[in-house]
Design a protein around this motif. Sequence first.
Motif, PDB file in Angstrom:
ATOM      1  N   ALA A  43       0.855  -1.186   0.000  1.00 48.51           N
ATOM      2  CA  ALA A  43       0.000   0.000   0.000  1.00 48.51           C
ATOM      3  C   ALA A  43       0.892   1.237   0.000  1.00 48.51           C
ATOM      4  O   ALA A  43       1.685   1.435   0.919  1.00 48.51           O
ATOM      5  N   VAL A  44       0.753   2.054  -1.042  1.00 50.39           N
ATOM      6  CA  VAL A  44       1.512   3.295  -1.185  1.00 50.39           C
ATOM      7  C   VAL A  44       0.530   4.448  -1.026  1.00 50.39           C
ATOM      8  O   VAL A  44      -0.296   4.696  -1.898  1.00 50.39           O
ATOM      9  N   ASP A  45       0.589   5.121   0.118  1.00 48.38           N
ATOM     10  CA  ASP A  45      -0.416   6.127   0.471  1.00 48.38           C
ATOM     11  C   ASP A  45      -1.829   5.567   0.359  1.00 48.38           C
ATOM     12  O   ASP A  45      -2.751   6.240  -0.087  1.00 48.38           O
ATOM     13  N   GLY A  46      -1.968   4.302   0.744  1.00 51.87           N
ATOM     14  CA  GLY A  46      -3.281   3.673   0.746  1.00 51.87           C
ATOM     15  C   GLY A  46      -3.690   3.037  -0.553  1.00 51.87           C
ATOM     16  O   GLY A  46      -4.773   2.452  -0.648  1.00 51.87           O
ATOM     17  N   VAL A  47      -2.837   3.114  -1.589  1.00 53.61           N
ATOM     18  CA  VAL A  47      -3.136   2.532  -2.894  1.00 53.61           C
ATOM     19  C   VAL A  47      -2.407   1.205  -3.028  1.00 53.61           C
ATOM     20  O   VAL A  47      -1.174   1.159  -2.908  1.00 53.61           O
ATOM     21  N   CYS A  48      -3.130   0.143  -3.285  1.00 56.17           N
ATOM     22  CA  CYS A  48      -2.516  -1.172  -3.439  1.00 56.17           C
ATOM     23  C   CYS A  48      -1.792  -1.258  -4.774  1.00 56.17           C
ATOM     24  O   CYS A  48      -2.404  -1.165  -5.835  1.00 56.17           O
ATOM     25  N   LEU A  49      -0.464  -1.444  -4.723  1.00 58.29           N
ATOM     26  CA  LEU A  49       0.341  -1.579  -5.925  1.00 58.29           C
ATOM     27  C   LEU A  49       1.076  -2.922  -5.895  1.00 58.29           C
ATOM     28  O   LEU A  49       1.395  -3.442  -4.829  1.00 58.29           O
ATOM     29  N   THR A  50       1.339  -3.462  -7.073  1.00 57.29           N
ATOM     30  CA  THR A  50       2.022  -4.746  -7.192  1.00 57.29           C
ATOM     31  C   THR A  50       3.497  -4.531  -7.510  1.00 57.29           C
ATOM     32  O   THR A  50       3.839  -3.781  -8.435  1.00 57.29           O
ATOM     33  N   VAL A  51       4.362  -5.179  -6.765  1.00 63.11           N
ATOM     34  CA  VAL A  51       5.808  -5.056  -6.945  1.00 63.11           C
ATOM     35  C   VAL A  51       6.233  -5.798  -8.215  1.00 63.11           C
ATOM     36  O   VAL A  51       5.985  -6.997  -8.365  1.00 63.11           O
ATOM     37  N   THR A  52       6.856  -5.074  -9.146  1.00 59.69           N
ATOM     38  CA  THR A  52       7.341  -5.689 -10.386  1.00 59.69           C
ATOM     39  C   THR A  52       8.863  -5.800 -10.428  1.00 59.69           C
ATOM     40  O   THR A  52       9.404  -6.530 -11.248  1.00 59.69           O
ATOM     41  N   GLU A  53       9.532  -5.062  -9.555  1.00 56.29           N
ATOM     42  CA  GLU A  53      10.996  -5.127  -9.489  1.00 56.29           C
ATOM     43  C   GLU A  53      11.429  -4.700  -8.094  1.00 56.29           C
ATOM     44  O   GLU A  53      10.881  -3.736  -7.536  1.00 56.29           O
ATOM     45  N   ILE A  54      12.369  -5.416  -7.517  1.00 53.99           N
ATOM     46  CA  ILE A  54      12.854  -5.110  -6.176  1.00 53.99           C
ATOM     47  C   ILE A  54      14.216  -4.432  -6.274  1.00 53.99           C
ATOM     48  O   ILE A  54      15.110  -4.904  -6.977  1.00 53.99           O
ATOM     49  N   LEU A  55      14.367  -3.316  -5.564  1.00 57.37           N
ATOM     50  CA  LEU A  55      15.604  -2.541  -5.563  1.00 57.37           C
ATOM     51  C   LEU A  55      16.263  -2.638  -4.192  1.00 57.37           C
ATOM     52  O   LEU A  55      15.618  -3.048  -3.214  1.00 57.37           O
ATOM     53  N   PRO A  56      17.543  -2.270  -4.090  1.00 60.00           N
ATOM     54  CA  PRO A  56      18.225  -2.350  -2.793  1.00 60.00           C
ATOM     55  C   PRO A  56      17.521  -1.570  -1.683  1.00 60.00           C
ATOM     56  O   PRO A  56      17.560  -1.967  -0.525  1.00 60.00           O
ATOM     57  N   GLN A  57      16.887  -0.458  -2.048  1.00 62.53           N
ATOM     58  CA  GLN A  57      16.216   0.347  -1.025  1.00 62.53           C
ATOM     59  C   GLN A  57      14.806   0.744  -1.468  1.00 62.53           C
ATOM     60  O   GLN A  57      14.343   1.835  -1.200  1.00 62.53           O
ATOM     61  N   GLY A  58      14.115  -0.159  -2.139  1.00 63.25           N
ATOM     62  CA  GLY A  58      12.765   0.142  -2.563  1.00 63.25           C
ATOM     63  C   GLY A  58      12.257  -0.842  -3.592  1.00 63.25           C
ATOM     64  O   GLY A  58      12.689  -1.993  -3.636  1.00 63.25           O
ATOM     65  N   PHE A  59      11.366  -0.388  -4.442  1.00 61.79           N
ATOM     66  CA  PHE A  59      10.784  -1.276  -5.445  1.00 61.79           C
ATOM     67  C   PHE A  59      10.149  -0.444  -6.555  1.00 61.79           C
ATOM     68  O   PHE A  59       9.991   0.786  -6.446  1.00 61.79           O
TER      69      PHE A  59
END
Length: 226
Positions: A43-59
């Motif tokens: 949830a990004v500010d309450g919006v459900c998002l799907t992770v498509t790529e993982i980064l060292p400090q995020g996605f």
Amino acid sequence: MFTGLIQGLGKIHPLGKDRLQITCQTATSGLIVPDLQLGDSVAVDGVCLTVTEILPQGFIAVVSPETRDRSTLSHPELGYVNLETSLRVGSKLGGHFVTGHVDGIGYLESSTQTATSWEMTFTTPTPQVARYILPKGSIAVNGISLTVADCNASGSWFKVAVIPHTYQETNLQYLQPGSPVNLEGDILGKYVEKFLRLGSGQSESAHLPTTLEELTPAFLAEHGYL
């Protein structure tokens, strides 16, 4: 499914029209990134998002046109965003059921510090949001599980009391009057409304209550609620 209990803050970096890079703060990164897998929901500010790529400090996540139009993710001035990973089976449910499917946008009207909390008032011009706002009901503001302390009859104006911990650990502290926020009404209220609306179109013998006055103890007992 989420709880509305924020795990930390991040920053959004648009990557074209339909992709967002979310960079977590250092403290947040350790709570979120290690357990992330491709296809997970965040949830990004309450919006459900799907992770498509993982980064060292995020996605990185993909955003649909419907999501951009209905939420604040299309606002270029967006600063810090609240982050929460999806609810795990067996986890504590400390807030309320939050789906991450935002109903619409609201706006901060005022924020006043009191001795024990921050009293924040919001407005929303969207009937699809206002209809689910009622006193002591649950509301997700930028993904944060909050309780409505007061509201007008239509629900287009409401007040919440935010404890200092929630205020300091979320992006509520950065809001200014007029700042847009994502709003999601309580999913339980939506289902109740749907059942009542369907019932009102049935025959007289199968009539379901459409007002609080009709929702009597006798009706509840007849249908197995008591």
